[in-house]
Design an enzyme around this catalytic site. Structure first.
Site, PDB file in Angstrom:
ATOM      1  N   LYS A  34       0.825  -1.209   0.000  1.00 13.39           N
ATOM      2  CA  LYS A  34       0.000   0.000   0.000  1.00 13.39           C
ATOM      3  C   LYS A  34       0.861   1.260   0.000  1.00 13.39           C
ATOM      4  O   LYS A  34       0.580   2.226   0.697  1.00 13.39           O
ATOM      5  CB  LYS A  34      -0.927  -0.020   1.212  1.00 13.39           C
ATOM      6  CG  LYS A  34      -1.856  -1.224   1.215  1.00 13.39           C
ATOM      7  CD  LYS A  34      -2.865  -1.164   2.325  1.00 13.39           C
ATOM      8  CE  LYS A  34      -3.775  -2.362   2.373  1.00 13.39           C
ATOM      9  NZ  LYS A  34      -4.386  -2.758   1.134  1.00 13.39           N
ATOM     10  N   CYS A  35       1.893   1.257  -0.808  1.00 14.24           N
ATOM     11  CA  CYS A  35       2.870   2.338  -0.865  1.00 14.24           C
ATOM     12  C   CYS A  35       2.801   3.016  -2.228  1.00 14.24           C
ATOM     13  O   CYS A  35       2.414   2.390  -3.216  1.00 14.24           O
ATOM     14  CB  CYS A  35       4.267   1.735  -0.629  1.00 14.24           C
ATOM     15  SG  CYS A  35       5.638   2.882  -0.794  1.00 14.24           S
ATOM     16  N   GLY A  36       3.216   4.251  -2.289  1.00 13.50           N
ATOM     17  CA  GLY A  36       3.290   4.929  -3.579  1.00 13.50           C
ATOM     18  C   GLY A  36       4.253   4.251  -4.548  1.00 13.50           C
ATOM     19  O   GLY A  36       4.120   4.390  -5.759  1.00 13.50           O
ATOM     20  N   PHE A  37       5.205   3.499  -4.003  1.00 17.26           N
ATOM     21  CA  PHE A  37       6.167   2.779  -4.838  1.00 17.26           C
ATOM     22  C   PHE A  37       5.717   1.355  -5.177  1.00 17.26           C
ATOM     23  O   PHE A  37       6.430   0.642  -5.896  1.00 17.26           O
ATOM     24  CB  PHE A  37       7.542   2.724  -4.159  1.00 17.26           C
ATOM     25  CG  PHE A  37       8.189   4.073  -3.991  1.00 17.26           C
ATOM     26  CD1 PHE A  37       8.532   4.848  -5.095  1.00 17.26           C
ATOM     27  CD2 PHE A  37       8.466   4.575  -2.731  1.00 17.26           C
ATOM     28  CE1 PHE A  37       9.126   6.087  -4.941  1.00 17.26           C
ATOM     29  CE2 PHE A  37       9.066   5.809  -2.570  1.00 17.26           C
ATOM     30  CZ  PHE A  37       9.392   6.575  -3.679  1.00 17.26           C
ATOM     31  N   THR A  38       4.562   0.938  -4.670  1.00 20.46           N
ATOM     32  CA  THR A  38       4.090  -0.430  -4.900  1.00 20.46           C
ATOM     33  C   THR A  38       4.063  -0.814  -6.380  1.00 20.46           C
ATOM     34  O   THR A  38       4.390  -1.960  -6.710  1.00 20.46           O
ATOM     35  CB  THR A  38       2.700  -0.642  -4.243  1.00 20.46           C
ATOM     36  OG1 THR A  38       2.844  -0.422  -2.833  1.00 20.46           O
ATOM     37  CG2 THR A  38       2.173  -2.042  -4.478  1.00 20.46           C
TER      38      THR A  38
END
Length: 158
Positions: A34-38
Site C-alpha cells: 500500500k505504498c506509492g512505490f508499490t
C-alpha cells in the site's frame, strides 16, 4: 561474511538459506502493498523475467515499518502480489528492516552499503540491494530508483 550466511522464512513459513542462491545475482528489496512505490512490483517482475535465465533472482521482503503500508498477513501479501502484479519471484516472510528487531540479513546489508549521507537505516519501502554472484553487496539503490533503471548494473554482474 556474505548474504549466504543468512536465512529467512518464505511467505508460507518455510526456512530458506540464502546459500541456496549461491552463484546468482540477487536483488533484495523491502516491499509493501500500500505504498506509492508499490507499482515497482511490475518493474521488479519484468527485471526478474528478463534476467532469471541468466542468473538473477529478485527476493522481496515485505515490511510494515514505513507508514504501516504492509498490514497484511502472509496469505494476503501472497494473494496481492500474485493477483495484482503476477509476481513470480520469491517473496519472503514479513520482517523489520530497522531497529532492534531488524532481520539479521538487513543489519548486514545496511552495514555493507550505507545510504544517503552515510546512514545505515532504510528510509522507506522499495530500497534495493544488488548482490554479486559471490554473495557480496555491490550497491544500494533508493526507493525512487525504478527497477528498469537497474538493468545496466544487473547486466554488469551477470
Amino acid at each position: 561474511m556474505s548474504v549466504y550466511d543468512y536465512s529467512a522464512k518464505t511467505l508460507d513459513g518455510q526456512d530458506v538459506s540464502l546459500a541456496d542462491y549461491r552463484g546468482q545475482v540477487l536483488l533484495i528489496v523491502n516491499t509493501a502493498s500500500k505504498c506509492g512505490f508499490t507499482p515497482q512490483y511490475e518493474g521488479l517482475e519484468a527485471l526478474y523475467r528478463d534476467y532469471k535465465d541468466r542468473g538473477l533472482t529478485v527476493l522481496g521482503f515485505p515490511c510494515n515499518q514505513f507508514g504501516a503500508q504492509e498490514p497484511g498477513n502472509a496469505e494476503e501479501i501472497a494473494s496481492f502480489c500474485s493477483l495484482t502484479y503476477d509476481v513470480t519471484f520469491p517473496m519472503l516472510a514479513k520482517i523489520d528492516v530497522n531497529g532492534p528487531s531488524a532481520h539479521p540479513l538487513y543489519a548486514f546489508l545496511k552495514k555493507e552499503q550505507k545510504g544517503v549521507l552515510g546512514t545505515e537505516g532504510i528510509k522507506w519501502n522499495f530500497t534495493k540491494f544488488l548482490i554479486g554472484r559471490d554473495g557480496e553487496v555491490v550497491e544500494r539503490f533508493a526507493p525512487t530508483t525504478k527497477p528498469e533503471d537497474l538493468k545496466v548494473a544487473v547486466e554488469a554482474l551477470l
